[in-house]
Design a protein around this motif. Structure first.
Motif, PDB file in Angstrom:
ATOM      1  N   VAL A  13       4.901   2.932 -22.608  1.00  0.00           N
ATOM      2  CA  VAL A  13       4.568   2.907 -21.034  1.00  0.00           C
ATOM      3  C   VAL A  13       3.625   4.111 -20.518  1.00  0.00           C
ATOM      4  O   VAL A  13       3.332   4.042 -19.356  1.00  0.00           O
ATOM      5  N   ARG A  14       3.141   4.850 -21.406  1.00  0.00           N
ATOM      6  CA  ARG A  14       2.538   6.177 -20.887  1.00  0.00           C
ATOM      7  C   ARG A  14       1.116   6.029 -20.224  1.00  0.00           C
ATOM      8  O   ARG A  14       0.380   4.997 -21.030  1.00  0.00           O
ATOM      9  N   ARG A  15       0.892   6.527 -19.212  1.00  0.00           N
ATOM     10  CA  ARG A  15      -0.620   6.458 -19.062  1.00  0.00           C
ATOM     11  C   ARG A  15      -1.430   7.142 -19.827  1.00  0.00           C
ATOM     12  O   ARG A  15      -1.152   8.495 -20.267  1.00  0.00           O
ATOM     13  N   PRO A  16      -2.495   6.727 -20.372  1.00  0.00           N
ATOM     14  CA  PRO A  16      -3.373   7.389 -21.457  1.00  0.00           C
ATOM     15  C   PRO A  16      -3.908   8.704 -21.053  1.00  0.00           C
ATOM     16  O   PRO A  16      -4.014   9.645 -21.775  1.00  0.00           O
ATOM     17  N   SER A  17      -3.868   8.966 -19.866  1.00  0.00           N
ATOM     18  CA  SER A  17      -4.565  10.495 -19.351  1.00  0.00           C
ATOM     19  C   SER A  17      -3.507  11.458 -19.407  1.00  0.00           C
ATOM     20  O   SER A  17      -4.006  12.769 -19.019  1.00  0.00           O
ATOM     21  N   VAL A  18      -2.409  11.091 -19.584  1.00  0.00           N
ATOM     22  CA  VAL A  18      -1.077  12.203 -19.571  1.00  0.00           C
ATOM     23  C   VAL A  18      -0.499  12.573 -20.675  1.00  0.00           C
ATOM     24  O   VAL A  18       0.003  11.550 -21.553  1.00  0.00           O
ATOM     25  N   GLN A  19      -0.629  13.836 -20.950  1.00  0.00           N
ATOM     26  CA  GLN A  19       0.070  14.341 -22.124  1.00  0.00           C
ATOM     27  C   GLN A  19       1.224  15.077 -21.502  1.00  0.00           C
ATOM     28  O   GLN A  19       1.508  15.957 -20.697  1.00  0.00           O
ATOM     29  N   LEU A  20       2.687  14.688 -21.805  1.00  0.00           N
ATOM     30  CA  LEU A  20       3.997  14.965 -21.283  1.00  0.00           C
ATOM     31  C   LEU A  20       4.171  16.530 -21.667  1.00  0.00           C
ATOM     32  O   LEU A  20       3.817  16.756 -22.812  1.00  0.00           O
ATOM     33  N   ARG A  21       4.654  17.254 -20.894  1.00  0.00           N
ATOM     34  CA  ARG A  21       5.090  18.617 -21.169  1.00  0.00           C
ATOM     35  C   ARG A  21       6.660  18.655 -20.674  1.00  0.00           C
ATOM     36  O   ARG A  21       7.194  18.043 -20.056  1.00  0.00           O
ATOM     37  N   PHE A  22       7.285  19.763 -21.406  1.00  0.00           N
ATOM     38  CA  PHE A  22       8.556  19.802 -21.293  1.00  0.00           C
ATOM     39  C   PHE A  22       8.959  21.322 -20.837  1.00  0.00           C
ATOM     40  O   PHE A  22       8.391  22.203 -21.387  1.00  0.00           O
ATOM     41  N   GLY A  23       9.815  21.702 -20.227  1.00  0.00           N
ATOM     42  CA  GLY A  23      10.536  22.765 -19.972  1.00  0.00           C
ATOM     43  C   GLY A  23      11.877  22.767 -19.507  1.00  0.00           C
ATOM     44  O   GLY A  23      12.387  21.660 -19.682  1.00  0.00           O
ATOM     45  N   ALA A  24      12.458  23.981 -18.932  1.00  0.00           N
ATOM     46  CA  ALA A  24      13.758  24.142 -18.558  1.00  0.00           C
ATOM     47  C   ALA A  24      14.001  25.086 -17.140  1.00  0.00           C
ATOM     48  O   ALA A  24      13.292  26.118 -17.258  1.00  0.00           O
ATOM     49  N   LEU A  25      14.934  24.708 -16.364  1.00  0.00           N
ATOM     50  CA  LEU A  25      15.287  25.777 -15.495  1.00  0.00           C
ATOM     51  C   LEU A  25      16.598  26.155 -15.865  1.00  0.00           C
ATOM     52  O   LEU A  25      17.537  25.591 -16.047  1.00  0.00           O
ATOM     53  N   LEU A  26      16.579  27.698 -16.192  1.00  0.00           N
ATOM     54  CA  LEU A  26      18.001  28.143 -16.601  1.00  0.00           C
ATOM     55  C   LEU A  26      18.498  29.258 -15.884  1.00  0.00           C
ATOM     56  O   LEU A  26      17.694  30.357 -15.486  1.00  0.00           O
ATOM     57  N   PRO A  27      19.773  28.972 -15.402  1.00  0.00           N
ATOM     58  CA  PRO A  27      20.407  30.419 -14.440  1.00  0.00           C
ATOM     59  C   PRO A  27      20.515  31.432 -15.477  1.00  0.00           C
ATOM     60  O   PRO A  27      21.045  31.156 -16.749  1.00  0.00           O
ATOM     61  N   ILE A  28      20.515  32.782 -15.319  1.00  0.00           N
ATOM     62  CA  ILE A  28      20.822  33.886 -16.055  1.00  0.00           C
ATOM     63  C   ILE A  28      21.444  34.995 -15.426  1.00  0.00           C
ATOM     64  O   ILE A  28      21.219  35.177 -14.300  1.00  0.00           O
ATOM     65  N   ALA A  29      22.281  35.624 -16.152  1.00  0.00           N
ATOM     66  CA  ALA A  29      22.978  36.614 -15.688  1.00  0.00           C
ATOM     67  C   ALA A  29      22.763  37.702 -16.535  1.00  0.00           C
ATOM     68  O   ALA A  29      23.337  37.344 -17.895  1.00  0.00           O
ATOM     69  N   PHE A  30      22.767  39.014 -16.583  1.00  0.00           N
ATOM     70  CA  PHE A  30      22.587  40.054 -17.512  1.00  0.00           C
ATOM     71  C   PHE A  30      24.009  40.528 -18.139  1.00  0.00           C
ATOM     72  O   PHE A  30      24.906  40.354 -17.527  1.00  0.00           O
ATOM     73  N   GLY A  31      23.968  41.112 -19.541  1.00  0.00           N
ATOM     74  CA  GLY A  31      25.043  41.617 -20.059  1.00  0.00           C
ATOM     75  C   GLY A  31      24.656  40.867 -21.774  1.00  0.00           C
ATOM     76  O   GLY A  31      25.338  41.872 -22.538  1.00  0.00           O
ATOM     77  N   LEU A  32      23.931  40.003 -21.794  1.00  0.00           N
ATOM     78  CA  LEU A  32      23.854  39.379 -23.373  1.00  0.00           C
ATOM     79  C   LEU A  32      22.541  39.134 -23.337  1.00  0.00           C
ATOM     80  O   LEU A  32      22.038  37.953 -23.671  1.00  0.00           O
ATOM     81  N   ALA A  33      21.660  40.212 -23.183  1.00  0.00           N
ATOM     82  CA  ALA A  33      20.107  39.886 -22.933  1.00  0.00           C
ATOM     83  C   ALA A  33      19.642  39.397 -24.601  1.00  0.00           C
ATOM     84  O   ALA A  33      18.803  38.355 -24.688  1.00  0.00           O
ATOM     85  N   LYS A  34      20.310  39.803 -25.611  1.00  0.00           N
ATOM     86  CA  LYS A  34      19.862  38.999 -27.006  1.00  0.00           C
ATOM     87  C   LYS A  34      20.282  37.851 -27.066  1.00  0.00           C
ATOM     88  O   LYS A  34      19.516  37.008 -27.590  1.00  0.00           O
ATOM     89  N   ALA A  35      21.557  37.174 -26.366  1.00  0.00           N
ATOM     90  CA  ALA A  35      21.880  36.117 -26.580  1.00  0.00           C
ATOM     91  C   ALA A  35      20.960  35.101 -25.669  1.00  0.00           C
ATOM     92  O   ALA A  35      20.596  33.666 -25.985  1.00  0.00           O
ATOM     93  N   ILE A  36      20.195  35.475 -24.451  1.00  0.00           N
ATOM     94  CA  ILE A  36      19.444  34.920 -23.750  1.00  0.00           C
ATOM     95  C   ILE A  36      18.210  34.921 -24.463  1.00  0.00           C
ATOM     96  O   ILE A  36      17.644  33.509 -24.475  1.00  0.00           O
ATOM     97  N   VAL A  37      17.643  35.875 -25.027  1.00  0.00           N
ATOM     98  CA  VAL A  37      16.416  35.762 -25.811  1.00  0.00           C
ATOM     99  C   VAL A  37      16.475  34.707 -27.090  1.00  0.00           C
ATOM    100  O   VAL A  37      15.441  34.202 -26.973  1.00  0.00           O
ATOM    101  N   GLU A  38      17.631  34.654 -27.710  1.00  0.00           N
ATOM    102  CA  GLU A  38      17.869  33.449 -28.693  1.00  0.00           C
ATOM    103  C   GLU A  38      17.784  32.167 -28.185  1.00  0.00           C
ATOM    104  O   GLU A  38      17.371  31.084 -28.768  1.00  0.00           O
ATOM    105  N   GLU A  39      18.407  32.065 -27.048  1.00  0.00           N
ATOM    106  CA  GLU A  39      18.532  30.646 -26.476  1.00  0.00           C
ATOM    107  C   GLU A  39      17.220  30.341 -25.880  1.00  0.00           C
ATOM    108  O   GLU A  39      16.846  29.152 -26.105  1.00  0.00           O
ATOM    109  N   LEU A  40      16.336  31.048 -25.519  1.00  0.00           N
ATOM    110  CA  LEU A  40      14.898  30.918 -24.836  1.00  0.00           C
ATOM    111  C   LEU A  40      14.197  30.415 -26.094  1.00  0.00           C
ATOM    112  O   LEU A  40      13.303  29.523 -26.189  1.00  0.00           O
ATOM    113  N   ARG A  41      14.613  31.177 -27.349  1.00  0.00           N
ATOM    114  CA  ARG A  41      13.611  30.775 -28.490  1.00  0.00           C
ATOM    115  C   ARG A  41      13.968  29.194 -29.017  1.00  0.00           C
ATOM    116  O   ARG A  41      13.155  28.766 -29.350  1.00  0.00           O
TER     117      ARG A  41
END
Length: 122
Positions: free
Chosen positions: A56-84
């Motif tokens: 069904v795609r409109r030919p002029s549109v290339q879909l993009r994907f993202g995410a909205l993520l709530p974050i609270a700090f304390g586990l910065a390394k875990a957040i970095v890995e999740e973002l990766r």
């Protein structure tokens, strides 16, 4: 009600999850920006949207994907890995939603997340 111009629809990202939301993204959106989804839920939703959009795609549109993520700090390394994980699954935009004091959170986002991600790209 007046209809939106097609070129404007090509710039609107939609959210949501479930078949109806995936269908709307495939038919009308420029991208998908779900909130509060795990990397595995993101991967499944992205795959379903890509499957639906193939017919069904409109030919002029290339879909993009993202995410909205709530974050609270304390586990910065875990957040970095999740973002990766989101990036490796095809996310081109990630919006972080700090859930505590804004100035501190913005400084910590820069120091604990953005800088480590940037240094790993070089």
């Amino acid at each position: 009600m007046p209809r939106a111009r097609p070129d404007l629809l090509d710039r609107i990202w939609l959210g949501g999850s479930g078949h109806a939301a995936y269908r709307r993204v495939a038919q009308q959106g420029a991208g998908w920006l779900p909130s509060y989804v795990s990397p595995s839920q993101f991967a499944a939703g992205k795959a379903e949207i890509e499957r639906l959009s193939s017919s069904v795609r409109r030919p002029s549109v290339q879909l993009r994907f993202g995410a909205l993520l709530p974050i609270a700090f304390g586990l910065a390394k875990a957040i970095v890995e999740e973002l990766r994980a989101y990036v490796s699954l095809g996310a081109t935009r990630i919006l972080l939603f700090p859930v505590t004091e804004a100035d501190l959170q913005l400084r910590r986002i820069r120091e604990d997340i953005v800088l480590p991600l940037e240094s790993s790209e070089t």
